[in-house]
Design a protein around this motif. Structure first.
Motif, short mmCIF file in Angstrom:
data_model
loop_
_atom_site.label_atom_id
_atom_site.label_comp_id
_atom_site.label_asym_id
_atom_site.label_seq_id
_atom_site.Cartn_x
_atom_site.Cartn_y
_atom_site.Cartn_z
N ASN A 64 -9.41 6.19 4.14
CA ASN A 64 -10.55 5.97 4.78
C ASN A 64 -11.36 5.07 3.55
N VAL A 65 -11.12 5.70 2.19
CA VAL A 65 -11.58 4.67 1.07
C VAL A 65 -11.20 3.53 1.00
N LEU A 66 -9.79 3.26 1.16
CA LEU A 66 -9.32 1.85 1.12
C LEU A 66 -9.65 0.93 2.25
N ILE B 166 0.96 -1.23 0.02
CA ILE B 166 -0.09 -0.06 0.02
C ILE B 166 0.86 1.22 0.07
N ASN B 167 2.13 1.39 0.85
CA ASN B 167 2.90 2.50 0.66
C ASN B 167 3.49 2.68 -0.49
N MET B 168 3.84 1.39 -1.35
CA MET B 168 4.29 1.83 -2.59
C MET B 168 3.26 2.18 -3.66
N LEU B 169 2.22 1.75 -3.56
CA LEU B 169 1.13 2.13 -4.66
C LEU B 169 0.50 3.60 -3.99
N LYS B 170 0.74 4.06 -2.92
CA LYS B 170 0.11 5.57 -2.57
C LYS B 170 0.94 6.49 -3.32
N LYS B 171 1.97 6.15 -4.10
CA LYS B 171 3.02 7.17 -4.67
C LYS B 171 2.13 7.39 -6.01
N TYR B 172 1.28 6.30 -6.51
CA TYR B 172 0.73 6.53 -7.96
C TYR B 172 -0.92 6.67 -7.79
N ILE B 173 -1.14 6.13 -6.77
CA ILE B 173 -2.78 6.15 -6.79
C ILE B 173 -3.27 7.08 -5.60
#
Length: 98
Positions: free
Chosen positions: A25-27, A13-20
């Motif tokens: 709360n949504v996740l 999730i931390n890696m994907l937060k850069k792109y998404i």
């Protein structure tokens, strides 16, 4: 395997937060919806009796659409991934890490 994947989900999730750019709360809401549907499918398909060897075979409904079957099994996988994720999150909180 799914619980193990859930243990590493925080890093993913931390890696994907850069792109998404989604809010936490949504996740969490998406994870909860997947978990509840996974529980429903788990009970509906009676997989508990198969897991504890009360039934030796799993009987599939061949009349069911393949996409629905895949969605059900993916949601059950998501259930166990979320269990591993939240279990790891609680254990790290007890240990004192963030």
């Amino acid at each position: 395997m799914n619980i193990h994947l859930g243990m590493h989900l925080r890093q993913i999730i931390n890696m994907l937060k850069k792109y998404i750019h989604l809010k936490n709360n949504v996740l969490k809401l998406v994870m909860i919806i997947i978990s509840f549907y996974g529980i429903y499918c788990f009970v509906q398909n009676n997989l508990i009796s198969y897991m504890f060897l009360m039934n030796e075979f799993v009987f599939f409904d061949f009349e069911k659409n393949i996409l629905i079957v895949l969605l059900e099994y993916l949601s059950m996988m998501g259930l166990w991934i979320n269990i591993g994720y939240f279990m790891t999150k609680k254990l790290l909180k007890v240990k004192g890490e963030k």
